[in-house]
Design a protein around this motif. Structure first.
Motif, PDB file in Angstrom:
ATOM      1  N   VAL A 198       0.859  -1.179   0.000  1.00 40.83           N
ATOM      2  CA  VAL A 198       0.000   0.000   0.000  1.00 40.83           C
ATOM      3  C   VAL A 198       0.898   1.233   0.000  1.00 40.83           C
ATOM      4  CG1 VAL A 198      -1.827   1.237   1.208  1.00 40.83           C
ATOM      5  CG2 VAL A 198      -1.768  -1.265   1.298  1.00 40.83           C
ATOM      6  N   LEU A 199       0.691   2.099  -0.990  1.00 37.56           N
ATOM      7  CA  LEU A 199       1.512   3.298  -1.129  1.00 37.56           C
ATOM      8  C   LEU A 199       0.640   4.547  -1.119  1.00 37.56           C
ATOM      9  CD1 LEU A 199       2.832   1.331  -3.899  1.00 37.56           C
ATOM     10  CD2 LEU A 199       4.609   2.441  -2.604  1.00 37.56           C
ATOM     11  N   VAL A 200       1.136   5.602  -0.492  1.00 40.68           N
ATOM     12  CA  VAL A 200       0.495   6.908  -0.537  1.00 40.68           C
ATOM     13  C   VAL A 200       1.523   7.878  -1.111  1.00 40.68           C
ATOM     14  CG1 VAL A 200      -0.536   8.784   0.788  1.00 40.68           C
ATOM     15  CG2 VAL A 200      -1.010   6.412   1.433  1.00 40.68           C
ATOM     16  N   ASN A 201       1.174   8.497  -2.231  1.00 35.91           N
ATOM     17  CA  ASN A 201       2.085   9.396  -2.940  1.00 35.91           C
ATOM     18  C   ASN A 201       3.435   8.737  -3.216  1.00 35.91           C
ATOM     19  OD1 ASN A 201       0.136  11.439  -2.957  1.00 35.91           O
ATOM     20  ND2 ASN A 201       0.756  12.120  -0.929  1.00 35.91           N
ATOM     21  N   GLY A 202       3.392   7.449  -3.570  1.00 36.33           N
ATOM     22  CA  GLY A 202       4.593   6.714  -3.940  1.00 36.33           C
ATOM     23  C   GLY A 202       5.403   6.166  -2.787  1.00 36.33           C
ATOM     24  N   HIS A 203       4.967   6.384  -1.543  1.00 34.03           N
ATOM     25  CA  HIS A 203       5.689   5.904  -0.367  1.00 34.03           C
ATOM     26  C   HIS A 203       4.873   4.823   0.343  1.00 34.03           C
ATOM     27  CE1 HIS A 203       8.597   9.159  -0.722  1.00 34.03           C
ATOM     28  NE2 HIS A 203       7.574   9.964  -0.958  1.00 34.03           N
ATOM     29  N   ALA A 204       5.541   3.734   0.717  1.00 33.53           N
ATOM     30  CA  ALA A 204       4.856   2.647   1.418  1.00 33.53           C
ATOM     31  C   ALA A 204       4.342   3.127   2.773  1.00 33.53           C
ATOM     32  CB  ALA A 204       5.803   1.468   1.621  1.00 33.53           C
ATOM     33  N   VAL A 205       3.117   2.732   3.122  1.00 30.20           N
ATOM     34  CA  VAL A 205       2.573   3.064   4.439  1.00 30.20           C
ATOM     35  C   VAL A 205       3.242   2.172   5.482  1.00 30.20           C
ATOM     36  CG1 VAL A 205       0.360   3.804   3.478  1.00 30.20           C
ATOM     37  CG2 VAL A 205       0.608   1.469   4.315  1.00 30.20           C
ATOM     38  N   ARG A 206       3.105   2.550   6.744  1.00 34.35           N
ATOM     39  CA  ARG A 206       3.710   1.785   7.825  1.00 34.35           C
ATOM     40  C   ARG A 206       3.234   0.324   7.772  1.00 34.35           C
ATOM     41  NH1 ARG A 206       2.608   3.726  13.741  1.00 34.35           N
ATOM     42  NH2 ARG A 206       2.565   5.597  12.501  1.00 34.35           N
ATOM     43  N   ASN A 207       4.150  -0.599   7.981  1.00 34.11           N
ATOM     44  CA  ASN A 207       3.921  -2.053   7.983  1.00 34.11           C
ATOM     45  C   ASN A 207       3.660  -2.648   6.605  1.00 34.11           C
ATOM     46  OD1 ASN A 207       4.242  -2.146  10.809  1.00 34.11           O
ATOM     47  ND2 ASN A 207       2.093  -1.626  11.087  1.00 34.11           N
ATOM     48  N   SER A 208       3.746  -1.851   5.544  1.00 36.01           N
ATOM     49  CA  SER A 208       3.575  -2.365   4.190  1.00 36.01           C
ATOM     50  C   SER A 208       4.905  -2.925   3.713  1.00 36.01           C
ATOM     51  CB  SER A 208       3.125  -1.240   3.268  1.00 36.01           C
ATOM     52  OG  SER A 208       2.976  -1.679   1.944  1.00 36.01           O
ATOM     53  N   PRO A 209       4.905  -4.079   3.048  1.00 39.87           N
ATOM     54  CA  PRO A 209       3.761  -4.823   2.541  1.00 39.87           C
ATOM     55  C   PRO A 209       3.119  -5.700   3.626  1.00 39.87           C
ATOM     56  CG  PRO A 209       5.762  -5.925   1.861  1.00 39.87           C
ATOM     57  CD  PRO A 209       6.176  -4.657   2.595  1.00 39.87           C
TER      58      PRO A 209
END
Length: 101
Positions: free
Chosen positions: A82-93
Motif C-alpha cells: 500500500v503506497l500513498v504518494n509513492g511511499h509505502a505506508v507503515r507495515n507495508s507490505p
C-alpha cells in the motif's frame, strides 16, 4: 481485510492518511495505490495456482480516508503493498492469506 481473503471475493480495508506531523489528514486528494506480488516458495501453491491480485479499487472519501477493495485469486500468501504518494505506508507490505473460508 489485510490478513485473510477468500479467492474470487471482494476484500476491503481503509487507508487513513497522516500529515507530516503525524496527525490524521482531513482532506482527500492523495495518490493511494495498492499492488501485490506472490509470496512464498512454489510449494505454497494449492491446486497449482499461485495467489495473485486480479482487481483493485481505491475510493477517496475526501476526508483523509480511502476505501480499498481488492480481489485475490489462487491460494497461498500474497504480499499486498500500500503506497500513498509513492511511499509505502507503515507495515507495508502486508501478508494476506488467500484461502477458502
Amino acid at each position: 481485510g489485510l490478513r485473510v481473503a477468500a479467492p474470487g471475493k471482494v476484500s476491503t480495508f481503509v487507508v487513513r492518511t497522516l500529515d507530516r506531523k503525524g496527525e490524521e489528514c482531513t482532506e482527500g486528494g492523495q495518490d493511494v495505490e495498492v499492488r501485490a506480488a506472490a509470496n512464498g516458495a512454489p510449494d505454497d501453491e494449492i491446486g497449482g495456482e499461485k495467489p495473485r491480485l486480479t482487481r483493485t479499487s481505491v475510493k477517496d472519501r475526501d476526508d483523509g480516508k480511502y476505501d480499498v477493495e481488492y480481489v485475490g485469486e489462487g491460494a497461498g500468501e500474497l504480499l499486498l503493498e500500500v503506497l500513498v504518494n509513492g511511499h509505502a505506508v507503515r507495515n507495508s507490505p502486508f501478508t494476506v492469506r488467500v484461502c477458502q473460508p
